[in-house]
Design a protein around this motif. Structure first.
Motif, PDB file in Angstrom:
ATOM      1  N   GLU A 184       0.839  -1.209   0.000  1.00 43.30           N
ATOM      2  CA  GLU A 184       0.000   0.000   0.000  1.00 43.30           C
ATOM      3  C   GLU A 184       0.871   1.255   0.000  1.00 43.30           C
ATOM      4  O   GLU A 184       0.495   2.279  -0.561  1.00 43.30           O
ATOM      5  CB  GLU A 184      -0.924   0.009   1.210  1.00 43.30           C
ATOM      6  N   ALA A 185       2.033   1.172   0.621  1.00 40.29           N
ATOM      7  CA  ALA A 185       2.940   2.321   0.675  1.00 40.29           C
ATOM      8  C   ALA A 185       3.664   2.529  -0.662  1.00 40.29           C
ATOM      9  O   ALA A 185       4.201   3.609  -0.909  1.00 40.29           O
ATOM     10  CB  ALA A 185       3.968   2.128   1.792  1.00 40.29           C
ATOM     11  N   GLY A 186       3.668   1.483  -1.505  1.00 46.10           N
ATOM     12  CA  GLY A 186       4.282   1.649  -2.816  1.00 46.10           C
ATOM     13  C   GLY A 186       5.442   0.715  -3.119  1.00 46.10           C
ATOM     14  O   GLY A 186       6.140   0.900  -4.124  1.00 46.10           O
ATOM     15  N   ALA A 187       5.649  -0.303  -2.275  1.00 43.30           N
ATOM     16  CA  ALA A 187       6.715  -1.262  -2.567  1.00 43.30           C
ATOM     17  C   ALA A 187       6.324  -2.116  -3.765  1.00 43.30           C
ATOM     18  O   ALA A 187       5.139  -2.326  -4.032  1.00 43.30           O
ATOM     19  CB  ALA A 187       6.961  -2.157  -1.348  1.00 43.30           C
ATOM     20  N   ASP A 188       7.341  -2.605  -4.477  1.00 46.56           N
ATOM     21  CA  ASP A 188       7.105  -3.425  -5.668  1.00 46.56           C
ATOM     22  C   ASP A 188       7.180  -4.917  -5.376  1.00 46.56           C
ATOM     23  O   ASP A 188       6.689  -5.736  -6.154  1.00 46.56           O
ATOM     24  CB  ASP A 188       8.147  -3.073  -6.744  1.00 46.56           C
ATOM     25  N   GLU A 189       7.849  -5.262  -4.282  1.00 45.05           N
ATOM     26  CA  GLU A 189       7.980  -6.668  -3.921  1.00 45.05           C
ATOM     27  C   GLU A 189       8.221  -6.758  -2.419  1.00 45.05           C
ATOM     28  O   GLU A 189       8.655  -5.778  -1.786  1.00 45.05           O
ATOM     29  CB  GLU A 189       9.139  -7.311  -4.722  1.00 45.05           C
ATOM     30  N   PHE A 190       7.908  -7.911  -1.880  1.00 47.42           N
ATOM     31  CA  PHE A 190       8.037  -8.107  -0.421  1.00 47.42           C
ATOM     32  C   PHE A 190       8.599  -9.494  -0.165  1.00 47.42           C
ATOM     33  O   PHE A 190       8.058 -10.492  -0.650  1.00 47.42           O
ATOM     34  CB  PHE A 190       6.662  -7.971   0.235  1.00 47.42           C
ATOM     35  N   PHE A 191       9.705  -9.551   0.597  1.00 46.88           N
ATOM     36  CA  PHE A 191      10.268 -10.833   0.996  1.00 46.88           C
ATOM     37  C   PHE A 191      10.408 -10.855   2.509  1.00 46.88           C
ATOM     38  O   PHE A 191      10.611  -9.816   3.140  1.00 46.88           O
ATOM     39  CB  PHE A 191      11.669 -11.031   0.382  1.00 46.88           C
ATOM     40  N   THR A 192      10.325 -12.060   3.081  1.00 51.61           N
ATOM     41  CA  THR A 192      10.643 -12.192   4.501  1.00 51.61           C
ATOM     42  C   THR A 192      12.074 -12.711   4.634  1.00 51.61           C
ATOM     43  O   THR A 192      12.572 -13.430   3.773  1.00 51.61           O
ATOM     44  CB  THR A 192       9.679 -13.149   5.219  1.00 51.61           C
ATOM     45  N   LYS A 193      12.694 -12.330   5.737  1.00 50.99           N
ATOM     46  CA  LYS A 193      14.070 -12.768   6.002  1.00 50.99           C
ATOM     47  C   LYS A 193      14.035 -14.228   6.456  1.00 50.99           C
ATOM     48  O   LYS A 193      13.072 -14.660   7.074  1.00 50.99           O
ATOM     49  CB  LYS A 193      14.685 -11.906   7.114  1.00 50.99           C
ATOM     50  N   PRO A 194      15.103 -15.002   6.159  1.00 50.84           N
ATOM     51  CA  PRO A 194      16.343 -14.613   5.493  1.00 50.84           C
ATOM     52  C   PRO A 194      16.161 -14.481   3.978  1.00 50.84           C
ATOM     53  O   PRO A 194      15.275 -15.102   3.395  1.00 50.84           O
ATOM     54  CB  PRO A 194      17.306 -15.752   5.823  1.00 50.84           C
ATOM     55  N   LEU A 195      17.006 -13.681   3.377  1.00 50.56           N
ATOM     56  CA  LEU A 195      16.917 -13.434   1.953  1.00 50.56           C
ATOM     57  C   LEU A 195      17.135 -14.726   1.174  1.00 50.56           C
ATOM     58  O   LEU A 195      18.102 -15.453   1.394  1.00 50.56           O
ATOM     59  CB  LEU A 195      17.986 -12.395   1.562  1.00 50.56           C
ATOM     60  N   ASP A 196      16.234 -15.000   0.257  1.00 49.77           N
ATOM     61  CA  ASP A 196      16.359 -16.147  -0.639  1.00 49.77           C
ATOM     62  C   ASP A 196      16.962 -15.638  -1.950  1.00 49.77           C
ATOM     63  O   ASP A 196      16.285 -14.917  -2.689  1.00 49.77           O
ATOM     64  CB  ASP A 196      14.977 -16.773  -0.877  1.00 49.77           C
ATOM     65  N   PRO A 197      18.211 -16.011  -2.257  1.00 48.22           N
ATOM     66  CA  PRO A 197      18.858 -15.472  -3.449  1.00 48.22           C
ATOM     67  C   PRO A 197      18.072 -15.756  -4.736  1.00 48.22           C
ATOM     68  O   PRO A 197      18.017 -14.911  -5.627  1.00 48.22           O
ATOM     69  CB  PRO A 197      20.214 -16.182  -3.487  1.00 48.22           C
TER      70      PRO A 197
END
Lengths: 124, 149
Positions: free
Chosen positions: A97-110
């Protein structure tokens, strides 16, 4: 490899280890990396005229959190891709809603990061 | 110390640490992105995690040092940061405690928060020792010309 030479990424996280890991992954794709320690730091960089192609941002940070920073950056007219990377899964909707294009949860999945960068045409 | 024995010990240690919840697949991911330019990236991240966690725990301990002036709001913010950084290496034991702290904090349980902070400090010492042992064994193997499993 990055589509164009000179792509810049802003990595926004209060924790040193988080910024280092994200930067390591992005440097593999020839991104030039700039780091910010909170949302206000990120906003200030844009206000000062720095240009970026990608922003990777955490949620929980002192001074200004990631959702607020994302909103501010979009209000300022920023067009770069914003990827939220946070341990707070419940803030997914808030980030979009704020304008992000993608969302991931940690830990980062390469693998997921690569898929997103390709989808955004930032890498081949 | 023979190289083959060290390699066996390293593999067994990693397996045990996975079962203990000191590392997880996240650590294996860090190992997977090591390359010639950054051959000990995973070990460097162990050092960074320890450094970040020590800094956070100092802030948390300071926030609750004076029982007459507890700053649980600050402690909660710092513990939340710790939760994020534990995911980088996969220290599930500490992550579980950070989540328990958040529950106590939201319930307004001061005793619960203080108890968990004490456990966090103890768990961190345990995890730090295990991580450093893994790192030192790994460095020893690499120095002897071995390839880590």
């Amino acid at each position: 490899m990055a589509m164009e030479i000179g792509l810049r990424a802003l990595v926004v996280d209060a924790m040193n280890i988080e910024r280092t890991i994200i930067a390591h992954f992005l440097r593999n794709f020839n991104f030039e990396i700039v780091e910010a320690i909170n949302g206000q730091d990120a906003v200030n960089r844009i206000l000062s005229g720095e240009k970026f192609d990608l922003v990777m941002i955490d949620r929980s940070m002192p001074v200004m959190d990631g959702v607020t920073a994302t909103m501010r950056l979009r209000e300022m007219g920023a067009k770069f891709k914003i990827i939220a990377l946070t341990s707070d899964g419940e803030f997914k909707d808030a980030f979009f809603e704020a304008g992000a294009d993608e969302f991931f949860t940690k830990p980062l999945d390469p693998k997921k990061l690569v898929e997103a960068l390709k989808r955004f045409a930032l890498i081949a | 110390m023979s190289l083959s024995r060290d390699l066996r010990d390293y593999k067994e240690l990693k397996g045990n640490m996975m079962l203990e919840g000191v590392i997880s697949e996240a650590f294996l991911t860090l190992e997977g992105v090591q390359d010639e330019a950054d051959p000990q990236f995973a070990f460097d991240m162990i050092d960074l995690f320890i450094s970040d966690a020590e800094s956070i725990l100092r802030e948390v301990n300071n926030a609750v040092r004076d029982l007459r002036q507890l700053n649980l709001v600050l402690a909660d913010a710092q513990v939340h940061q710790l939760k994020g950084s534990t995911s980088c290496v996969g220290v599930k034991r500490i992550r579980t405690l950070t989540e328990a702290f958040r529950t106590c904090y939201l319930q307004g349980s001061v005793d619960g928060c203080l108890r968990i902070i004490k456990e966090l400090n103890q768990e961190f010492v345990f995890c730090k020792n295990r991580l450093l042992y893994l790192k030192n064994l790994g460095m020893q193997i690499k120095a002897a010309g071995g390839v880590l499993p």
